[in-house]
Design an enzyme around this catalytic site. Structure first.
Site, PDB file in Angstrom:
ATOM      1  N   MET A   1      -1.840   2.664  -4.566  1.00  0.00           N
ATOM      2  CA  MET A   1      -2.572   3.790  -5.172  1.00  0.00           C
ATOM      3  C   MET A   1      -1.577   4.931  -5.429  1.00  0.00           C
ATOM      4  O   MET A   1      -1.978   6.097  -5.540  1.00  0.00           O
ATOM      5  CB  MET A   1      -3.717   4.238  -4.268  1.00  0.00           C
ATOM      6  CG  MET A   1      -4.757   3.128  -4.092  1.00  0.00           C
ATOM      7  SD  MET A   1      -6.411   3.719  -3.728  1.00  0.00           S
ATOM      8  CE  MET A   1      -6.136   4.549  -2.177  1.00  0.00           C
TER       9      MET A   1
ATOM     10  N   HIS B   1       6.028   5.638  -0.769  1.00  0.00           N
ATOM     11  CA  HIS B   1       6.928   6.012   0.322  1.00  0.00           C
ATOM     12  C   HIS B   1       7.696   4.772   0.763  1.00  0.00           C
ATOM     13  O   HIS B   1       7.544   3.696   0.161  1.00  0.00           O
ATOM     14  CB  HIS B   1       6.140   6.647   1.485  1.00  0.00           C
ATOM     15  CG  HIS B   1       4.953   5.827   1.917  1.00  0.00           C
ATOM     16  ND1 HIS B   1       5.077   4.579   2.491  1.00  0.00           N
ATOM     17  CD2 HIS B   1       3.614   6.057   1.833  1.00  0.00           C
ATOM     18  CE1 HIS B   1       3.887   4.092   2.758  1.00  0.00           C
ATOM     19  NE2 HIS B   1       2.967   4.971   2.358  1.00  0.00           N
TER      20      HIS B   1
ATOM     21  N   HIS C   1       5.948   1.404   0.897  1.00  0.00           N
ATOM     22  CA  HIS C   1       5.782   0.696  -0.375  1.00  0.00           C
ATOM     23  C   HIS C   1       7.100   0.068  -0.815  1.00  0.00           C
ATOM     24  O   HIS C   1       7.120  -1.032  -1.371  1.00  0.00           O
ATOM     25  CB  HIS C   1       5.321   1.671  -1.471  1.00  0.00           C
ATOM     26  CG  HIS C   1       3.961   2.253  -1.235  1.00  0.00           C
ATOM     27  ND1 HIS C   1       3.755   3.583  -0.960  1.00  0.00           N
ATOM     28  CD2 HIS C   1       2.731   1.672  -1.239  1.00  0.00           C
ATOM     29  CE1 HIS C   1       2.460   3.814  -0.814  1.00  0.00           C
ATOM     30  NE2 HIS C   1       1.814   2.666  -0.967  1.00  0.00           N
TER      31      HIS C   1
ATOM     32  N   ASP D   1       7.200  11.272  -9.841  1.00  0.00           N
ATOM     33  CA  ASP D   1       8.002  10.811  -8.678  1.00  0.00           C
ATOM     34  C   ASP D   1       7.831   9.309  -8.491  1.00  0.00           C
ATOM     35  O   ASP D   1       8.794   8.579  -8.206  1.00  0.00           O
ATOM     36  CB  ASP D   1       7.496  11.455  -7.381  1.00  0.00           C
ATOM     37  CG  ASP D   1       7.986  12.872  -7.236  1.00  0.00           C
ATOM     38  OD1 ASP D   1       8.614  13.367  -8.183  1.00  0.00           O
ATOM     39  OD2 ASP D   1       7.715  13.468  -6.182  1.00  0.00           O
ATOM     40  N   ASP D   2       6.580   8.836  -8.612  1.00  0.00           N
ATOM     41  CA  ASP D   2       6.324   7.397  -8.426  1.00  0.00           C
ATOM     42  C   ASP D   2       7.086   6.569  -9.464  1.00  0.00           C
ATOM     43  O   ASP D   2       7.707   5.553  -9.130  1.00  0.00           O
ATOM     44  CB  ASP D   2       4.817   7.096  -8.550  1.00  0.00           C
ATOM     45  CG  ASP D   2       4.028   7.557  -7.327  1.00  0.00           C
ATOM     46  OD1 ASP D   2       4.654   7.842  -6.285  1.00  0.00           O
ATOM     47  OD2 ASP D   2       2.785   7.623  -7.410  1.00  0.00           O
TER      48      ASP D   2
ATOM     49  N   GLN E   1      10.748   6.508  -8.542  1.00  0.00           N
ATOM     50  CA  GLN E   1      11.031   5.620  -7.394  1.00  0.00           C
ATOM     51  C   GLN E   1      11.025   4.165  -7.838  1.00  0.00           C
ATOM     52  O   GLN E   1      11.859   3.371  -7.408  1.00  0.00           O
ATOM     53  CB  GLN E   1       9.960   5.789  -6.318  1.00  0.00           C
ATOM     54  CG  GLN E   1       9.982   7.132  -5.663  1.00  0.00           C
ATOM     55  CD  GLN E   1       9.899   6.959  -4.151  1.00  0.00           C
ATOM     56  OE1 GLN E   1      10.716   6.258  -3.544  1.00  0.00           O
ATOM     57  NE2 GLN E   1       8.930   7.562  -3.539  1.00  0.00           N
TER      58      GLN E   1
ATOM     59  N   LYS F   1      -0.003  -2.810   7.647  1.00  0.00           N
ATOM     60  CA  LYS F   1      -0.578  -1.561   8.164  1.00  0.00           C
ATOM     61  C   LYS F   1      -2.098  -1.578   8.009  1.00  0.00           C
ATOM     62  O   LYS F   1      -2.814  -1.158   8.899  1.00  0.00           O
ATOM     63  CB  LYS F   1       0.014  -0.364   7.422  1.00  0.00           C
ATOM     64  CG  LYS F   1      -0.627   0.962   7.787  1.00  0.00           C
ATOM     65  CD  LYS F   1       0.086   2.116   7.133  1.00  0.00           C
ATOM     66  CE  LYS F   1      -0.142   2.183   5.657  1.00  0.00           C
ATOM     67  NZ  LYS F   1      -1.566   2.445   5.277  1.00  0.00           N
TER      68      LYS F   1
ATOM     69  N   SER G   1       2.282   6.327   5.764  1.00  0.00           N
ATOM     70  CA  SER G   1       1.049   6.213   4.986  1.00  0.00           C
ATOM     71  C   SER G   1       0.966   7.423   4.068  1.00  0.00           C
ATOM     72  O   SER G   1       1.338   8.543   4.473  1.00  0.00           O
ATOM     73  CB  SER G   1      -0.164   6.215   5.931  1.00  0.00           C
ATOM     74  OG  SER G   1      -1.348   6.457   5.197  1.00  0.00           O
ATOM     75  N   SER G   2       0.467   7.210   2.844  1.00  0.00           N
ATOM     76  CA  SER G   2       0.307   8.344   1.916  1.00  0.00           C
ATOM     77  C   SER G   2      -0.608   9.389   2.534  1.00  0.00           C
ATOM     78  O   SER G   2      -0.489  10.586   2.284  1.00  0.00           O
ATOM     79  CB  SER G   2      -0.296   7.872   0.593  1.00  0.00           C
ATOM     80  OG  SER G   2       0.404   6.757   0.124  1.00  0.00           O
ATOM     81  N   ARG G   3      -1.551   8.936   3.364  1.00  0.00           N
ATOM     82  CA  ARG G   3      -2.522   9.857   3.952  1.00  0.00           C
ATOM     83  C   ARG G   3      -1.936  10.689   5.097  1.00  0.00           C
ATOM     84  O   ARG G   3      -2.595  11.618   5.557  1.00  0.00           O
ATOM     85  CB  ARG G   3      -3.749   9.090   4.438  1.00  0.00           C
ATOM     86  CG  ARG G   3      -4.650   8.649   3.299  1.00  0.00           C
ATOM     87  CD  ARG G   3      -5.866   7.948   3.814  1.00  0.00           C
ATOM     88  NE  ARG G   3      -6.712   7.462   2.754  1.00  0.00           N
ATOM     89  CZ  ARG G   3      -7.654   8.167   2.140  1.00  0.00           C
ATOM     90  NH1 ARG G   3      -7.880   9.416   2.491  1.00  0.00           N
ATOM     91  NH2 ARG G   3      -8.377   7.629   1.190  1.00  0.00           N
TER      92      ARG G   3
HETATM   93  O1  PAF Z   1      -3.883  -0.457   0.152  1.00  0.00           O
HETATM   94  C1  PAF Z   1      -4.067   0.176  -0.907  1.00  0.00           C
HETATM   95  O2  PAF Z   1      -3.235   1.027  -1.315  1.00  0.00           O
HETATM   96  C2  PAF Z   1      -5.317  -0.075  -1.726  1.00  0.00           C
HETATM   97  O3  PAF Z   1      -6.414  -0.357  -0.901  1.00  0.00           O
HETATM   98  C3  PAF Z   1      -5.129  -1.184  -2.775  1.00  0.00           C
HETATM   99  C4  PAF Z   1      -4.854  -2.529  -2.135  1.00  0.00           C
HETATM  100  C5  PAF Z   1      -3.987  -0.818  -3.715  1.00  0.00           C
HETATM  101  C6  PAF Z   1      -6.401  -1.318  -3.606  1.00  0.00           C
HETATM  102  O4  PAF Z   1      -6.709  -0.149  -4.275  1.00  0.00           O
END
Ligand code: PAF
Length: 216
Positions: free
Chosen positions: A30, A34, A37, A77-78, A81, A149, A185-187
């Site tokens: 999404m 980071h 990914h 930025d994405d 990267q 994760k 995590s992005s969050r």
């Molecule tokens: O893990 C994620 O970032 C999302 O749940 C995914 C798999 C890209 C689906 O939107």
């Protein structure tokens, strides 16, 4: 690096790669990329000739519209990267391309989506299963990599590709952690400084529990 913005354009790109004999790897994301990914991209590269990163903030998997709207979207930025890490194509469809007016079909995961995160976020895994099916149908990858994760999500995707006969191999990607043990995590960007200082307690507690179990 190509940026592809519609399912039909993605079909064309992917058919061309297959006609050249290239094995295609997909890393669904999404965005807000980071190191975690980047680990998934490296894993896809180990198994494939070309790597596609999908960047799509999927409205179907958010329970709250403010959470969806506030989700980070650092698009340039994405893109940078991905370019720097040798990604061959970004698949970044718009919401209107993914869910045009009249869209009315969903993928409903079964028991594996009950409990844990499924209990706290009703409909979340239905949204994930639906978008992952659509991403796989658009990109038609040989391999797709999902991070460990999100362990329940990974199990749901494995079940989904088996049950729906999707011709894609699912590979797990290892968790990447900050030096204090917190999973990237992005969050994590949502954590206040105090919450971020407290966060290592989670991994410490899990490791302690694992040690205790191992000791009987
Ligand atoms: O893990 C994620 O970032 C999302 O749940 C995914 C798999 C890209 C689906 O939107």
């Amino acid at each position: 690096m190509q940026i592809v913005e519609s399912p039909s354009a993605m079909h064309v790109w992917s058919a061309e790669q297959r006609s050249l004999g290239q094995r295609i790897g997909l890393v669904p994301t999404m965005g807000a990329l980071h190191e975690g990914h980047l680990g998934l991209i490296a894993e896809a590269r180990r198994h494939c000739d070309v790597v596609v990163v999908s960047i799509f903030v999927n409205p179907l998997q958010f329970n709250r519209s403010d959470d969806f709207e506030g989700y980070p979207r650092p698009r340039s930025d994405d893109i940078e990267q991905c370019r720097a890490h040798g990604v061959d194509a970004i698949y970044a469809p718009t919401v209107a391309e993914m869910y045009p007016s009249g869209f009315d079909t969903h993928v409903e995961p079964g028991a594996v989506a009950e409990g844990l995160e499924g209990a706290g976020r009703p409909g979340h895994f239905r949204g994930v299963a639906t978008v992952v099916t659509k991403l796989c149908n658009a990109v038609r990858p040989d391999v797709a990599v999902f991070g460990e994760k999100d362990y329940q999500q990974l199990q749901i995707i494995c079940r989904l590709v088996t049950d729906l006969d999707l011709p894609v191999q699912i590979l797990p990607g290892a968790i990447i952690r900050d030096p204090d043990g917190v999973a990237l995590s992005s969050r994590n960007a949502y954590l206040s400084p105090a919450q971020r200082r407290a966060a290592p307690a989670l991994i410490k507690a899990l490791r302690r529990a694992a040690d205790r179990l191992a000791e009987g």
